[in-house]
Design a protein around this motif. Structure first.
Motif, short mmCIF file in Angstrom:
data_model
loop_
_atom_site.label_atom_id
_atom_site.label_comp_id
_atom_site.label_asym_id
_atom_site.label_seq_id
_atom_site.Cartn_x
_atom_site.Cartn_y
_atom_site.Cartn_z
N SER B 71 21.19 98.55 -62.67
CA SER B 71 20.28 97.68 -63.33
C SER B 71 19.80 98.26 -64.61
N THR B 72 19.39 99.37 -64.79
CA THR B 72 18.76 100.19 -66.09
C THR B 72 19.17 101.47 -66.22
N GLY B 73 19.92 102.05 -65.41
CA GLY B 73 20.25 103.33 -65.63
C GLY B 73 19.33 104.42 -65.00
N LEU B 74 18.10 104.11 -64.78
CA LEU B 74 17.35 104.84 -64.48
C LEU B 74 17.65 105.57 -62.97
N GLY B 75 18.26 104.87 -62.22
CA GLY B 75 18.77 105.57 -60.95
C GLY B 75 19.64 106.75 -61.18
N ALA B 76 20.28 106.56 -62.17
CA ALA B 76 21.41 107.73 -62.57
C ALA B 76 20.57 108.85 -63.05
N LEU B 77 19.57 108.64 -63.78
CA LEU B 77 18.89 109.65 -64.26
C LEU B 77 17.86 110.53 -63.31
N ALA B 78 17.47 109.74 -62.36
CA ALA B 78 16.74 110.10 -61.09
C ALA B 78 17.55 111.22 -60.31
N ALA B 140 9.40 97.48 -63.36
CA ALA B 140 9.21 97.16 -61.98
C ALA B 140 9.80 98.45 -61.23
N ALA B 141 10.78 99.00 -61.69
CA ALA B 141 11.37 100.41 -61.25
C ALA B 141 10.13 101.50 -61.23
N LEU B 142 9.38 101.56 -62.48
CA LEU B 142 8.64 102.47 -62.49
C LEU B 142 7.53 102.26 -61.51
N ALA B 143 6.98 101.04 -61.28
CA ALA B 143 5.88 100.71 -60.69
C ALA B 143 6.24 101.13 -58.99
N GLY B 144 7.54 100.86 -58.86
CA GLY B 144 8.08 100.91 -57.54
C GLY B 144 8.18 102.33 -57.15
N ILE B 145 8.68 103.27 -57.78
CA ILE B 145 8.73 104.43 -57.74
C ILE B 145 7.24 105.21 -57.65
N GLY B 146 6.42 104.85 -58.39
CA GLY B 146 5.13 105.30 -58.34
C GLY B 146 4.42 104.93 -56.97
N PHE B 147 4.61 103.59 -56.57
CA PHE B 147 4.02 103.29 -55.44
C PHE B 147 4.78 104.00 -54.23
N ALA B 148 6.08 104.09 -54.33
CA ALA B 148 6.76 104.86 -53.13
C ALA B 148 6.07 106.33 -53.01
#
Lengths: 207, 438
Positions: B71-78, B140-148
């Motif tokens: 979706s965003t490329g964020l997963g790849a970075l992570a 949404a991803a940021l919030a999700g990761i934080g929440f997690a």
């Protein structure tokens, strides 16, 4: 003699060690049984363990001192804790020996207590010297709160491992005189209100 | 569980005192930070490791990564960052040792490659017009990761760990690193949560900075309401937890001590019942050691020089130790009585050494196995009396090549202004008086 110790094995050991020299008229494993048993048979000497279920040796002493002043108590303990020792002596025991004592010495101590003398082991002598040491504080009752130089000398020799007989010869006095000195120390130990005595014993408890 | 380990290892008498860490089984909630799996790996084992650590199925973790990447490329970075900083390990390795194995080069390259491929795929999908989630995906991803991060480990059994850790914070018994890690995780999680929530609200109604701040405040407020009761309960449990921990640690200390000392000696005694001398020596040593532990000769609080700095050794303790050593070497029973005490200095040290030599001499030559030692410390002088009831000797007739008494004892004490006096009667025994001025 009446034997009070919470370990049956130890009582059996003492019985066999004493052999014919001392007649064991009864034994007990708790403070309660001891008080009842001693009242029933009224022995000459009670060999009393310091640590007992139901209040310890002190409870036995306090229960019987008033009603049976003729019974003499010899305290026995594995503990080297000063406050235990001082405690039973102040409660009225005529002496203190450790459980590691040799059979012959134990017999000797029992007979000595039976005849009205005090029994000081080297360790007890060390405790007393320690407790009555440091004369900076002005005693409230010099009669009771201070040891005489002679008494101090006697105690020091006992602490050094001398028997009464050796001690008497060394000081050029009779064994009877030694016994007098020791009994006098015992009386002071029991009656002194010297506050260091309490403080000193308490100091040793607060580890 | 401690008593179990005690009985397990009691039959092996040779092993000496052991560290308490080894005897304590690691509890499940002490597993520390996540790791990369050794066995469950597709690329670098990150997903598998996170799955093992969190208890989630690894397929779920992988779907999350792929979804985020696509979706965003964020997963790849992570994934790339995660593979670079997370060590390969497993649950059996204690957390404090995990950071020792650094990520290897091959893993780094591989994770970089995977990240690039995923990023490429995400870009390709975008080009094709498939923007999954659109502009809401990043917040949404940021919030999700934080929440997690904040909540992932607070599932019922994990909460236990938090409480334990937080309870340990003031006590300082926890290594600083894991405390920092906990705080860092909380801070990161909280920040991400706030950022995500804020930008989510801001994107939903794109407008001024004020609205972003309001959104952040609203999120923070919501969080406080959400987490408040939990934090309250946490603090209420703190006191109980700490009390319980202190109690169990005290018990563990006593158990460990008895294990290392008394049980070992009992095992040794059982093995050598036919050598009474050895048994007697073992038992005496054990008795002395246990006594020293139960009834320290000087109360710790009344010891001179106590306070800051290392505890001061006193003459009474030094004499006891020296005599104990002589006792063990020479099969002799020594009774030590001490009156008074003082911190050890050069003179008292010399007195201790001399005492040791004299006791050893008595054991060797007197022909008796019992020696009495009496130490007296008064303001002017420190004296030691060593007495035996052995054969006795005539000091004038000691052979001139015997140096023990002359050199080790008399000369040593003389150097410190002290003296040694021998009183011996042939056939009756010997008493040696050692003195040094204070």
């Amino acid at each position: 003699m009446f034997l009070v110790d919470d370990h049956g094995l130890f009582r059996a050991g003492v019985r066999s060690e004493l052999g014919d020299a001392v007649e064991v008229v009864g034994e007990a494993g708790t403070a309660e049984d001891a008080v009842a048993g001693i009242r029933a048979v009224v022995p000459d000497v009670v060999l009393l363990d310091v640590h007992l279920p139901g209040g310890g040796g002190r409870a036995v002493l306090e229960a019987l001192q008033g009603s049976h002043p003729q019974i003499r108590f010899l305290a026995l303990s594995v503990s080297d804790a000063a406050e235990d020792v001082i405690d039973v002596i102040r409660a009225g025991a005529r002496g203190y020996v450790t459980k590691a004592i040799a059979s012959a010495d134990l017999v000797d101590a029992v007979l000595r207590v039976a005849s009205g003398d005090a029994v000081f082991s080297p360790r007890l002598a060390g405790f007393v010297l320690d407790a009555f040491g440091g004369d900076i504080v002005v005693p409230s009752d010099p009669e009771l709160d201070l040891l005489t130089p002679r008494e101090r000398e006697v105690l020091r020799l006992i602490a050094r491992g001398y028997t009464y007989r050796e001690l008497a010869r060394r000081l050029g006095i009779s064994v009877k005189t030694v016994e007098t000195h020791v009994s006098s120390v015992l009386r002071k130990l029991q009656l002194s209100t010297r506050h260091e005595l309490t403080r000193w014993a308490t100091d040793r408890r607060l580890i | 569980m401690r008593s179990m380990s005690v009985s397990e290892s009691a039959p092996s008498p040779i092993c000496g005192p052991r560290g308490r860490r080894e005897r304590r089984p690691r509890r499940r909630f002490e597993q520390g930070a996540p790791w990369r799996s050794r066995s469950d790996r597709v690329f670098t084992g990150l997903s598998g490791g996170i799955a093992e650590w969190s208890g989630l199925p690894s397929v779920v973790v992988r779907i999350v990564f792929v979804g985020l990447a696509a979706s965003t490329g964020l997963g790849a970075l992570a994934y790339v960052v995660g593979s670079a900083v997370v060590p390969v390990s497993d649950a059996s390795v204690p957390p404090e040792r995990r950071r020792l194995d650094a990520p290897r080069g091959a893993d780094l390259e591989r994770s970089a490659a995977v990240g690039l491929v995923m990023l490429g795929g995400a870009l390709l999908l975008r080009r094709l017009g498939l923007r999954l989630g659109g502009s809401l995906a990043v917040p949404a991803a940021l919030a999700g990761i934080g929440f997690a991060l904040v909540w992932s480990r607070t599932a019922v059994e994990r909460r236990e760990q938090w409480r334990t850790r937080v309870a340990r914070l003031p006590a300082g018994s926890q290594p600083a690193t894991s405390r920092r890690a906990l705080l860092a995780r909380l801070a990161c999680g909280g920040l991400l949560l706030l950022a995500g929530g804020a930008s989510f609200l801001a994107t939903a109604s794109p407008s001024a900075l004020g609205q972003v701040l309001a959104a952040m405040a609203a999120t923070a407020g919501g969080l406080a309401v959400l987490a408040g009761p939990w934090i309250l309960r946490l603090w209420r449990d703190l006191a109980d937890e700490r009390r319980e921990r202190i109690r169990s640690e005290e018990f563990a200390e006593v158990a460990a001590h008895l294990h290392d000392s008394v049980l070992q000696t009992l095992a040794l005694v059982q093995r050598n019942p036919e050598t009474p001398r050895d048994v007697a020596r073992l038992v005496r040593r054990q008795e002395r050691e246990l006594r020293g532990w139960l009834y320290p000769s000087t109360p710790r609080h009344a010891r001179p020089g106590v306070g800051v700095g290392p505890p001061t050794l006193t003459i009474a303790e030094a004499i006891r130790t020296a005599v104990a050593e002589a006792e063990e070497q020479h099969e002799v029973e020594a009774e030590v009585v001490t009156v008074g005490d003082a911190p050890l200095d050069d003179r008292l040290m010399a007195l201790t050494m001399a005492t040791r030599e004299v006791v050893a001499n008595a054991a060797r030559h007197s022909g008796t196995s019992e020696v009495s030692i009496y130490l007296e410390v008064d303001p002017a002088v420190a004296s030691v009396y060593v007495r035996d009831r052995g054969c006795g000797f005539d000091p004038a007739r000691v052979a001139s090549d015997r140096h023990g008494l002359r050199d080790s004892v008399s000369a040593r004490l003389a150097r410190h202004g002290g003296s040694a006096v021998v009183n011996s009667v042939i056939g009756e025994g010997t008493e040696i008086v050692l003195q040094v001025p204070r």
